[in-house]
Structure formats: structure tokens, C-alpha cells
Scaffold this motif. Structure first.
Motif, PDB file in Angstrom:
ATOM      1  N   LEU A   1       4.899   5.615  -5.644  1.00 38.48           N
ATOM      2  CA  LEU A   1       5.255   5.228  -7.112  1.00 38.48           C
ATOM      3  C   LEU A   1       3.613   5.691  -7.843  1.00 38.48           C
ATOM      4  CD1 LEU A   1       5.009   1.207  -6.992  1.00 38.48           C
ATOM      5  CD2 LEU A   1       6.976   3.538  -8.328  1.00 38.48           C
ATOM      6  N   ALA A   2       2.542   6.154  -7.395  1.00 39.17           N
ATOM      7  CA  ALA A   2       1.342   6.887  -7.853  1.00 39.17           C
ATOM      8  C   ALA A   2       1.784   8.203  -8.091  1.00 39.17           C
ATOM      9  CB  ALA A   2       0.157   6.648  -7.366  1.00 39.17           C
TER      10      ALA A   2
ATOM     11  N   VAL B   1       1.323  -1.064   0.110  1.00 34.71           N
ATOM     12  CA  VAL B   1       0.521   0.437  -0.019  1.00 34.71           C
ATOM     13  C   VAL B   1       0.879   1.678   0.104  1.00 34.71           C
ATOM     14  CG1 VAL B   1      -1.515   1.486   1.444  1.00 34.71           C
ATOM     15  CG2 VAL B   1      -2.348  -0.657   0.920  1.00 34.71           C
ATOM     16  N   ARG B   2       1.648   1.527   0.775  1.00 31.62           N
ATOM     17  CA  ARG B   2       3.175   2.507   0.883  1.00 31.62           C
ATOM     18  C   ARG B   2       3.668   2.584  -0.456  1.00 31.62           C
ATOM     19  NH1 ARG B   2       2.740   0.314   6.139  1.00 31.62           N
ATOM     20  NH2 ARG B   2       4.677  -0.711   5.531  1.00 31.62           N
ATOM     21  N   LEU B   3       3.789   1.702  -0.542  1.00 37.73           N
ATOM     22  CA  LEU B   3       4.754   1.267  -2.118  1.00 37.73           C
ATOM     23  C   LEU B   3       4.174   2.157  -3.594  1.00 37.73           C
ATOM     24  CD1 LEU B   3       8.103   0.960  -3.505  1.00 37.73           C
ATOM     25  CD2 LEU B   3       6.881  -1.708  -3.826  1.00 37.73           C
TER      26      LEU B   3
ATOM     27  N   GLY C   1       4.522   0.506 -16.217  1.00 36.16           N
ATOM     28  CA  GLY C   1       5.402   0.946 -15.388  1.00 36.16           C
ATOM     29  C   GLY C   1       6.690   0.373 -14.054  1.00 36.16           C
ATOM     30  N   ALA C   2       5.918   0.253 -13.271  1.00 32.12           N
ATOM     31  CA  ALA C   2       6.176   0.474 -12.501  1.00 32.12           C
ATOM     32  C   ALA C   2       7.186  -1.411 -11.925  1.00 32.12           C
ATOM     33  CB  ALA C   2       4.993  -0.330 -11.415  1.00 32.12           C
ATOM     34  N   GLY C   3       6.768  -2.570 -12.444  1.00 30.29           N
ATOM     35  CA  GLY C   3       7.746  -3.262 -12.236  1.00 30.29           C
ATOM     36  C   GLY C   3       9.058  -3.192 -12.835  1.00 30.29           C
ATOM     37  N   ALA C   4       9.246  -2.737 -14.097  1.00 35.96           N
ATOM     38  CA  ALA C   4      10.891  -2.277 -14.878  1.00 35.96           C
ATOM     39  C   ALA C   4      11.166  -1.218 -14.125  1.00 35.96           C
ATOM     40  CB  ALA C   4       9.932  -2.013 -16.676  1.00 35.96           C
ATOM     41  N   ARG C   5      10.489   0.204 -13.843  1.00 37.00           N
ATOM     42  CA  ARG C   5      10.898   1.095 -12.338  1.00 37.00           C
ATOM     43  C   ARG C   5      11.456   0.747 -11.619  1.00 37.00           C
ATOM     44  NH1 ARG C   5      11.113   6.630 -13.668  1.00 37.00           N
ATOM     45  NH2 ARG C   5      10.626   6.070 -15.568  1.00 37.00           N
TER      46      ARG C   5
ATOM     47  N   SER D   1       3.001  16.145  -2.340  1.00 40.54           N
ATOM     48  CA  SER D   1       2.815  16.772  -3.278  1.00 40.54           C
ATOM     49  C   SER D   1       4.916  17.433  -3.228  1.00 40.54           C
ATOM     50  CB  SER D   1       2.283  17.853  -2.781  1.00 40.54           C
ATOM     51  OG  SER D   1       2.839  18.557  -1.516  1.00 40.54           O
ATOM     52  N   LYS D   2       5.880  17.141  -2.283  1.00 42.99           N
ATOM     53  CA  LYS D   2       6.944  17.923  -2.823  1.00 42.99           C
ATOM     54  C   LYS D   2       8.601  16.707  -3.165  1.00 42.99           C
ATOM     55  CE  LYS D   2       5.522  21.325   0.553  1.00 42.99           C
ATOM     56  NZ  LYS D   2       6.107  21.977   1.689  1.00 42.99           N
TER      57      LYS D   2
END
Length: 288
Positions: free
Chosen positions: A19-20, A13-15, A28-32, A84-85
């Protein structure tokens, strides 16, 4: 007592939240993550699906790249990050060794490559130059192919049911990539704007036969996220993933059609239908 499954689920959930915040979606998440942590896409997919946790070194690399504290990412401790930062996710693709791979290959060809054909020379040098630009031998399916106009299309472990529906993984595992020529695809009549929007998934079931048979690989365009005309789409409805024909009925309704006449059509609400991609080609060279 806290179970390991709960720890993994909370980490996912945190990951996903981090990522979002960087605009990284499921495709693209797995490759990144694999690129950031220097692991295989299969390993990063297991993190995203809650099957395993990164070790301390990999966890630290991911936390640093996503601009969050490792304690928060690992255990949820400390203050919630200010998403946001967050800084832009960066990779080490610009770092070059003292001597580039292309330079090494050129030297090798000059000294020992007299018996190679010109085509073989070009291919070896093209691979080395691709390695220099990408920072590693891992295939980057966003980068154009090194030889001619060929490109790599990522093949994901997504089973979109052509029947009763499949419950999809949020972050699918990546299979072996497929190398194709966009020019050849267009000559076959496949219409798309950018090759990096093309992915491979798998049809599952018999309800779209004879157009799509069970386990047929399918070429899809993931940039199509809304209904753009009658055709075959990959979409989620009532929490399940389908590959079916969709036809506009008016009044915010769609007709979900199976090519197998033994499966009657259904009328579904457009606002409850979430399109993930449009199917362009069945990998037995059948246009849809």
C-alpha cells in the motif's frame, strides 16, 4: 509451531508495504481496499489491523490490484516485489452496466413519479448519478455531495487521548460518515483548504475539558502534518496519540497544554512529536 496471529501479523506487514508503495496512507487504505475487494470498510479494517485474513478470492483481487503475486502477499513466498515498478492501483469505477442507474431512475420517475415533489425527484436522481460515477452505493467521502454543496466526511474509530495517551491503530476502522456543508462550516469560522482533508475522530478523557469533553466527536484537518501555529492538534508522542494544545517554546521545544487546569503543561521536543492533524471544531459546535 506457527500461530495464526503470527501469520496475520506477517500479512499485515506485507500489505502495508504494498500500500505504501502506491502512496496509500492510513486514512485512505480501508476505503481503497474495500473498493478493490468489494467488502465493507469494517471488513477491510480488520485485515489491516490483523484481526482477520481475506479469503482466497478477496486475497487474489487485492494482490492483482496492488501488482504483487498472491503467494507473496499471502505467505511471503517467492521474490520480493519490485515496488519501484508497481502499476497504478485502478478500480472498476469506469465500468458501467448496460443501463446506468441514472437512466433507470429517470424512466421510473417518468412513469411512476408524478406524486413526488421536485426536491424528491432531484435527490433520487442525484443519488443515482453518484452511483454511476462511483461504481457502487458505497459512500465515497472523497467525492463531493450529490445535493447542493454537502459532502461526506469520514468518521474514524480513532481515540486520541486528552490525558495519558492512547496507543493508536495503524489503520483505523471507519464509522458512519457525517454529511455536512463546507459553506456552512466556513460561515461558522472553520478554516480549511479542501473538504476531503476533513475527518472525524473522537476525543477520549477529561484533560481538555471544558473545551473538549470525553467522547466528543472532533473535526480535524489531516493535511496539517506539522506545527503551523498555536492551537489544538492530534499528534503522537512517545508512541501514544494525544489531543492537546501545542505552543511553540523555541529551541525545538513545544509546550503540551491541557485546558483542564488539574493537568499541568509539559515541555516536549518538536522532533519527537509527530503531528497527525489539526483540530478545527468540536462537534458540539465549539470552535477551538
Amino acid at each position: 509451531m506457527v500461530h495464526i496471529e503470527d501469520i496475520r501479523a506477517a500479512f499485515v506487514v506485507r500489505l502495508k508495504k504494498a500500500l505504501a508503495a502506491h502512496g496509500i496512507d492510513q486514512w485512505g487504505a480501508g476505503a481503497r481496499l474495500a473498493e478493490i475487494a468489494k467488502v465493507t470498510p469494517k471488513a477491510s479494517s480488520k485485515w489491516l489491523n490483523g484481526e482477520s485474513l481475506p479469503g482466497p478470492a478477496k486475497m487474489s483481487a487485492v494482490a492483482d490490484a496492488l501488482g504483487v503475486k498472491i503467494e507473496w502477499l499471502q505467505h511471503g513466498s517467492g521474490d520480493e516485489p519490485s515496488f519501484s515498478k508497481l502499476p497504478t492501483v485502478e478500480t472498476n469505477a469506469t465500468e458501467q452496466p448496460a443501463q446506468s442507474a441514472a437512466a433507470i431512475v429517470r424512466n421510473m420517475l417518468a412513469q411512476q413519479g408524478k406524486g413526488l415533489t421536485e426536491e424528491a425527484r432531484k435527490r433520487l436522481l442525484a443519488v443515482a448519478e453518484a452511483d454511476d460515477s462511483g461504481g457502487g452505493i458505497e459512500i465515497d467521502y472523497y467525492r463531493p455531495g450529490a445535493v447542493g454543496d454537502e459532502v461526506w466526511i469520514a468518521h474514524y474509530d480513532v481515540r486520541a487521548a486528552m490525558g495519558g495517551g492512547q496507543i493508536p491503530h495503524d489503520y483505523p476502522e471507519m464509522f458512519q460518515d457525517v454529511r455536512v456543508s463546507p459553506q456552512h462550516l466556513r460561515e461558522m469560522g472553520v478554516e480549511f483548504k479542501e473538504h476531503f482533508h476533513l475527518k472525524m475522530v473522537t476525543g477520549w478523557g477529561q484533560s481538555m475539558a471544558p473545551t473538549i469533553k470525553h467522547r466528543d466527536p472532533l473535526l480535524v484537518d489531516v493535511s496539517v502534518r506539522e506545527f503551523v501555529g498555536d492551537g489544538i492538534y492530534m499528534f503522537s508522542w512517545e508512541g501514544h496519540l494525544y489531543i492537546k494544545r501545542l505552543q511553540w517554546m523555541g529551541e525545538d521545544r513545544l509546550k503540551m497544554i491541557s485546558d483542564n487546569t488539574m493537568h499541568p503543561p509539559e515541555t516536549i521536543r518538536a522532533d519527537e512529536t509527530f503531528i497527525q492533524a489539526r483540530v478545527l471544531l468540536v462537534w458540539n459546535a465549539s470552535l477551538v
